[in-house]
Structure formats: structure tokens, C-alpha cells
Design an enzyme around this catalytic site. Structure first.
Site, PDB file in Angstrom:
ATOM      1  CG  ASN A 179      -2.068  -0.911   1.086  1.00 25.57           C
ATOM      2  OD1 ASN A 179      -2.426  -1.291  -0.028  1.00 25.57           O
ATOM      3  ND2 ASN A 179      -2.662  -1.290   2.194  1.00 25.57           N
TER       4      ASN A 179
ATOM      5  CG  HIS B 157       0.030   3.121   3.681  1.00 19.20           C
ATOM      6  ND1 HIS B 157      -1.216   2.581   3.578  1.00 19.20           N
ATOM      7  CD2 HIS B 157      -0.033   4.328   3.086  1.00 19.20           C
ATOM      8  CE1 HIS B 157      -2.008   3.432   2.949  1.00 19.20           C
ATOM      9  NE2 HIS B 157      -1.306   4.492   2.638  1.00 19.20           N
TER      10      HIS B 157
ATOM     11  CB  CYS C  87       4.251   6.283   8.733  1.00 12.40           C
ATOM     12  SG  CYS C  87       4.198   6.754  10.434  1.00 12.40           S
TER      13      CYS C  87
END
Lengths: 319, 319
Positions: free
Chosen positions: B222, B224, B259
Site C-alpha cells: 500500500n 505505507h 506513515c
């Protein structure tokens, strides 16, 4: 020169020659005790399958280069473990022990034709060969276990280091006598990348990341940074647009110095494009005082590019 | 409040409810397609074995906490994959898809009684249960596959998030109707750690590491940062003498924010000793603008300490 400069320690190196004690006449000794690999080809090749796990894939949904390298390390160690002799973590041959010698990796060449994805099963073969007067070579061949397609070839060079003085050593005759019977007589699985690795500096490198420090989990049982982690640092200074649009197709690494918990590193990268879709990068990892830790060269191809791998270089007897 | 504050995305969360489409009447559908796990107990528990690899152990020669967490993630995903339905990486239930909802993890509690070592084989069981009106609980039980000894217990809480607005959502009735049949009716495998997690700041935290950035390999599909990587950051501010002399025995984590590649984090730790050998730490991960990413509490016991695990809390039906 080479002998004086290289002080890298790699856990696997210190263990792998325990396989010298193989008993090829006793097949029951050749079974991997973990049930995760086996000796094939007259006791000279170790083979292990890996199912790619979800946490071994990266943003591209394919295994990361670190994952590939981890599998190489694991098979090198299990190659030794398969002899049931992984008792002393620093295992050298009896003659090496007498002389305080351990193995250290100095050079690694890897060609990746295709990265596997989550759930793929790869078959890793590894074996060792002679290399010059004072070195040993370890090769790996990674295939898709279902189709037999070659995914990765890797070749590495190891030398001996005195673990007290941390200086490299010639290979004593007594040690050569011990280990020679276990060498495969084969060409390297990759043609040697004989181009000199450039030494970058602050002005020749366009991309520099400073202040890189090991994480606690980067340390191996020797309290040193594991050599696979160096690759993550190299990629730290590679420009994001390359990482996003290209995948690493091959690399040549020269390990020159070990890192510990307190090392602070700088990662330098220079990019050269040759007018094709392929990109080549030069890399340097160095300590803040300028000491070289690793030189490297990486090649990158566009993601989803068609591979024209040179499978003709693979020795038929390793298939 | 909770609903407004938590925006963490976790890959597994977005995939795991594909298991809703299990066909328990067709046993051939229940076999894990990767050959690395299986459904047990009437289709409600997924079980998978892991052989601990050399690169999954750390400086202590035992599996790192990240390795333990990776195995939890892998089983959660394979639990879904075992239904043969892992086609859409963002798989939610049909009703969730209609409403743009995904699952996100908000809380994770882990108790480690013993860390396995290289070559050990662990057996991981995982299952899901109801949790309040709007949440789902996923539990794990990790055993030594040889002796049955309980090594790790873990429990996590998941809520729904709208993937467009990135805001948390109540669980719609239509979704509840879909997923309820797949819940195990069981108590959490760990008694809930109900003590509030302290919010640290610059003055209450003795140990602060600034400027932490994701590495390329920290990103999941993703783009991420994978939630397991957060643990590495927490440990970045834990004092080295604790890491060297103690091992993490349990932790409670509250995920509050996702994050990405460009996040720059600060890791804060406060240490409290209670006069025994055990040490407790409070942790905070935050962005440079102060936004909270994760709160945590960890307990540490001296290395090689004898464990007095509370195995009485393990439901008998998961043995």
C-alpha cells in the site's frame, strides 16, 4: 592490497566451512535436520525451497532484494547445518581453528531475472568451488520450483581473516588440504563482472544520505551488522524515481569493512543512463571519517520489462 | 474520540475479511493454496507452522519481536488466502466494498513467554471474535510445535475506516450480518491491559530519537509503512543497556496514524523500574509536527529469566 583492505565480517562465512566434516559415505548424515533442505549431487550441492511470505514482499508486491539475499544466506548456513555440525557458531575447519582463522565475504555478484511474488515457492541450490590460491567461491542458483525458470544467480568470493588481528590471511596449505575435496569443479554461475568498481566521493556522487545508523534488529549474533543490511543502506541514497519505476536487475558488491552498533554511515550514489531504458548506479557506503565500508554497482530495468536472461551461463550439472 | 483519532492503515486489515466467503461445506476449499497452513476447528481457526530462519534471529540468537509480529501478520493474511479468495488486495466484504470501508488495526497486545531460536518450528493459530458494537478482535496463539509449549499470545482490535475520507466508521448492520457467523465465541487469549497508555512528551521522556525515516523496504504494497516496522522505531529510543540485558516480555500498542514514505518520526521512551528485575517502558512515536503515530508500553525481563507465564488464560478449545 586487497588483503590489507578488507575487514568485513559475515556470520555465514564463519560458519560455512563446518561442512568440511560432511560424511558423504553416510547418507543419513546428509539430511537437513530442520527438514527444510537436502544435499543433492553427490553431497556437493545443498538445495532448499522457500515459500515467499507476505512480509518478504515490498511495495512492488514482489520479493525484495533483501529477501533474495536472506535466502542465499539461509541456504549457505543450512548447507553447513545439514551436516549436523552447527555446534560452534564460529566453526572453521580444525586447521583454521588452530590458526584463529575465519571466513569473510569480500565480493558478491547477483543477477535477478525475475522477482517471485507472495506464495511463490523458490528452489535455491548452493555449492562451493576453488577460487585462486587464497579464496573460495560460493555460488547460488534460484529457480521457480514449479516451472524451473531461473530467477536469480549469485556468486561470492570468500577469504580468510585472523579473528584476533582482524587482518586477512593467505590460505595455509593445511587448510587447503582439508577443504579441497569439497569443491565443485564448475565455472561461476555468473560471468565475472571484471569492470573496476568506482570509488565515489562527495563531488562525484549526486545523491548522498548521511547519518545512517544500524537499528537494533540489523545486528546479527556477532553483534555486527549483517551484510544483507548493507543493501538497504545502498538503496537509501538511490533516487526515489528510480526505485518507483525500475527494479534492480543485477549488482556487484565489494565488502571492505565491518559495521557495529555505533557505526554512522553515509550512502553515496551516482546515476548514469546510457540512452536505453536501463540505468546503472555506482554506490559507496562509508563511515563518517571516510573509511570505505562497501563499493557497489547496480543495474536497473524498467518494471515489467521483458527479461532476456543469459541462461547459457548456467552449468548444466546444476540443473 | 477514539473513532476520530485513529487513522492507521494496516495491509492485513484490508485483506482479512475476505475469509467471509469461506465455504465450510466444501472441505477442498479450506486447504491453504500455498501448502503452508490449514483451517482447523470447524473452519474458524487457521493454523500454520513456521521454521525460524537464520535471518529472523537477532543479536541474542533468538527470533526478534519483529519476526514474531511478521508471523502473526502472515497467518492473518493466509487465514484469508486459505479461502482461495485473495484476489483483491483491498478485499472487504461485499457490503464493506459498497460503502468504501476497510479494516484498520487500532490496538495490539502481545505477551512473549519465550522466543524461539533458529531451526525451531512454531505453530501459529489465529481466529477472530466479536468486540463491542463496532470492532472485531483477532487473537493468536503461538506454540513450540514439538512440545506444545505456549511461546506467544497476542490479541488485536480492528475497526472500520472509510478509505476515501480516512475517517473511522461505525460497523453498519449489513456488514455485521455478513461477518457475525465467522466469529469464534471465546475470551481474549490475553487479559486486556486496561491501564491507560501515557502520552509522553519531550519533558516526560528521558530518551528521544529524532529524524527517523522509513527505508524503502519498510513500505508494504500500500506504499505505507507496515505496522510491524513501528516496533523497530519504538526500540530505537529504548536505552541500549536494556536491549542488551533484557528481553521484551510483553507490549501494548495503540496505532493512531499511518506513515508514508516521507514521514519523519520521533521516538520517545520513558523507563520506570519497580524495584524488581522487570523494567517497564512507555513509548510514543510522533511526527515532527507532534501528531501521534503510536503509543505503547513494553515490559522487559532479564535475559534467561525463568518464565512464570499465566497459561490459565488460554481457552482450552484452542489447544
Amino acid at each position: 592490497m586487497l588483503l590489507a583492505a578488507i575487514t568485513t565480517v559475515f556470520l555465514a562465512a564463519e560458519k560455512q566451512w563446518m561442512m568440511l566434516d560432511w560424511k558423504p559415505k553416510r547418507p543419513d548424515m546428509l539430511i537437513d535436520p530442520f527438514g527444510i533442505g537436502k544435499i543433492v549431487q553427490d553431497g556437493l550441492v545443498f538445495r532448499q525451497n522457500f515459500s515467499i511470505r507476505s512480509y518478504e514482499i515490498g511495495a512492488d508486491q514482489t520479493a525484495s532484494i533483501e529477501t533474495v539475499m536472506n535466502h542465499l544466506q539461509e541456504t549457505a548456513l543450512n548447507h553447513v547445518g545439514s551436516a549436523g555440525l552447527l555446534v560452534d557458531g564460529f566453526g572453521s575447519t580444525p586447521e583454521m581453528c588452530k590458526k584463529n582463522l575465519i571466513w569473510v565475504v569480500t565480493r558478491m555478484q547477483v543477477v535477478v531475472d525475475r522477482y517471485p511474488t507472495w506464495g511463490n515457492v523458490v528452489q535455491v541450490d548452493t555449492w562451493v568451488s576453488a577460487s585462486g590460491k587464497n579464496c573460495m567461491r560460493r555460488d547460488w542458483l534460484v529457480r521457480d520450483s514449479k516451472t524451473g525458470e531461473v530467477l536469480t544467480r549469485a556468486s561470492s568470493i570468500w577469504v580468510m581473516m585472523n579473528k584476533v588481528t582482524r587482518r586477512l590471511s593467505k590460505m595455509p596449505e593445511e587448510v587447503r588440504g582439508e577443504i579441497e575435496p569439497y569443491f565443485m569443479n564448475s565455472e561461476p554461475v555468473i560471468a565475472e563482472d571484471s569492470r573496476k568498481l568506482v570509488k565515489l566521493n562527495g563531488s562525484s556522487a549526486e545523491f548522498v544520505r548521511k547519518g545512517l545508523t544500524p537499528r537494533w534488529s540489523d545486528l546479527d549474533v556477532n553483534q555486527h551488522v549483517n551484510n544483507v543490511k548493507y543493501i538497504g543502506w545502498i538503496l537509501e541514497s538511490a533516487p526515489l524515481p528510480i526505485l518507483e519505476t525500475h527494479e534492480l536487475s543485477s549488482m556487484t558488491l565489494e565488502y571492505r569493512r565491518e559495521c557495529g552498533r555505533d557505526s554512522v554511515l553515509q550512502s553515496l550514489t551516482a546515476v548514469s543512463e546510457n540512452g536505453t531504458d536501463e540505468i546503472e548506479c555506482q554506490h559507496l557506503l562509508r563511515l563518517e571519517d571516510g573509511s570505505e565500508v562497501m563499493r557497489g554497482r547496480t543495474q536497473w530495468r524498467p518494471k515489467n520489462a521483458k527479461i532476456s536472461g543469459n541462461v547459457g551461463q548456467i552449468p548444466a550439472d546444476t540443473a
